[in-house]
Each structure stands twice: as structure tokens, then as C-alpha cells.
Write a protein that holds these residues in place. Structure first.
Motif, mmCIF file in Angstrom:
data_model
loop_
_atom_site.group_PDB
_atom_site.id
_atom_site.type_symbol
_atom_site.label_atom_id
_atom_site.label_comp_id
_atom_site.label_asym_id
_atom_site.label_seq_id
_atom_site.Cartn_x
_atom_site.Cartn_y
_atom_site.Cartn_z
ATOM 1 N N SER A 29 0.851 -1.192 0.000
ATOM 2 C CA SER A 29 0.000 0.000 0.000
ATOM 3 C C SER A 29 0.878 1.231 0.000
ATOM 4 C CB SER A 29 -0.913 0.000 1.234
ATOM 5 O OG SER A 29 -0.132 0.140 2.403
ATOM 6 N N MET A 35 -9.031 -4.601 4.938
ATOM 7 C CA MET A 35 -8.493 -3.726 5.962
ATOM 8 C C MET A 35 -8.920 -2.274 5.799
ATOM 9 S SD MET A 35 -4.706 -5.357 6.097
ATOM 10 C CE MET A 35 -4.211 -4.262 7.424
ATOM 11 N N GLU A 39 -7.975 -2.387 0.563
ATOM 12 C CA GLU A 39 -6.716 -2.957 1.031
ATOM 13 C C GLU A 39 -7.032 -4.296 1.674
ATOM 14 O OE1 GLU A 39 -5.667 0.183 3.709
ATOM 15 O OE2 GLU A 39 -4.480 1.194 2.182
ATOM 16 N N GLY A 80 -5.530 -8.177 3.344
ATOM 17 C CA GLY A 80 -4.459 -8.947 3.971
ATOM 18 C C GLY A 80 -5.056 -10.243 4.499
ATOM 19 N N PRO A 122 -1.526 -4.145 4.818
ATOM 20 C CA PRO A 122 -2.135 -4.822 3.672
ATOM 21 C C PRO A 122 -1.084 -5.465 2.771
ATOM 22 C CG PRO A 122 -2.401 -2.439 3.494
ATOM 23 C CD PRO A 122 -1.730 -2.708 4.790
ATOM 24 N N GLU A 150 -3.486 -4.150 -2.699
ATOM 25 C CA GLU A 150 -4.567 -3.197 -2.910
ATOM 26 C C GLU A 150 -5.253 -3.599 -4.202
ATOM 27 O OE1 GLU A 150 -3.661 1.083 -1.028
ATOM 28 O OE2 GLU A 150 -2.421 0.585 -2.763
#
Length: 160
Positions: free
Chosen positions: A54, A96, A117, A119, A131, A134
């Protein structure tokens, strides 16, 4: 030493070289088009952009995501590579954050996209700290992504 080539001979060599390169370029274009057609023909996919991490450290890549039972397979649009560039496993995937593209994103994206984002949960079940990817997609595609993420095939269970 050797014989010098006439200008007519050089012209013929250049002409054949031009047509050979043109043929290769056209074949590559046809291959990319056929690959995209094959990816899209069965449905279950969405056009989206992907970048690692990110904060704008890496460039956005245009691609096509195909939903599978356990992962989202992401393919680059302009590639001849038949396998996915990235596979995002649904198991433990966490969104996220969600935002509009920043001014620096708008050099590569359009303003009608939404950036999320994502993860993966840690083995202890805690949320990720940073993250991993994206993803930028249209609002309608995001709705489909969220539905896919929340649904689960019969017989599966969420075990980290």
C-alpha cells in the motif's frame, strides 16, 4: 574483403525484416485477444487493478480476476502467460480498508473506482498489520467481490 551489398539489397532486407516484425506483433496481439476471450467466456470474473502493498510503492497493474471456490485468480490483461499472476486465497482474507483513489492513484486509475486494502489473518486469528495487496475495482464489482468473500461453498468450514 567481402562484397558490398547494393542499396536495393539493403532495402529488400529491411522490407523483409519489417514484415517479419509486423507479423510477430500481429500474432502477439491475436494471442492476447484470444487469451482474454478464453478468460472471460466462462464468467465468474471481474476487471480490476492490483498492486502489492500500500501507499503507492508499486505501480497498479490492470487485470482480470476470476472467482474460484477458494481463491481469486488474478491475470494480467496484456500478457501471454496462461497462469494467474496472483492467487488471493479466500481463507482468512480480511478487508483492511476502503477508499477513493488518491491524486497519485489517479495517474493510473480512474475516479470511478474504489480501492480496497486486503491482507490475511495471522495464525493466531489476529488481523493483519499491513495490507498485502490493494485492489481497485468499480462499485458493482466490489459488491460481487464482497458477496464472494462472504459466501462459502457447501461442506467447507473456516478453520485458520
Amino acid at each position: 574483403m567481402g562484397e558490398q551489398l547494393s542499396s536495393a539489397t539493403w532495402f529488400q532486407i529491411a522490407e523483409w525484416l519489417f514484415f517479419a516484425l509486423l507479423t510477430i506483433a500481429l500474432l502477439a496481439l491475436v494471442a492476447v485477444t484470444v487469451r482474454r476471450y478464453l478468460l472471460e467466456r466462462e464468467g465468474g470474473g471481474v476487471e480490476c487493478y492490483l498492486r502489492r502493498g500500500s501507499g503507492g510503492r508499486s505501480p497498479w497493474r490492470m487485470g482480470y480476476g476470476r472467482y474460484g471456490a477458494g481463491e481469486l485468480r488474478w491475470y494480467r490483461v496484456f500478457s501471454l502467460w496462461p497462469w494467474p499472476t496472483a492467487e488471493l486465497s479466500r481463507r482468512g482474507l480480511v478487508i483492511m480498508g476502503r477508499r477513493a483513489p488518491t491524486p497519485s492513484d489517479l495517474t493510473e486509475l480512474t475516479s470511478d473506482l474504489v480501492v480496497i486494502e486486503v491482507g490475511w489473518m495471522a495464525p493466531d486469528g489476529s488481523d493483519p498489520e499491513e495490507p498485502i495487496y490493494e485492489i481497485a475495482m468499480a462499485e458493482g464489482a466490489l459488491t460481487g467481490f464482497l458477496s464472494w468473500l462472504e459466501s462459502m461453498p457447501p461442506g467447507d468450514s473456516w478453520q485458520p
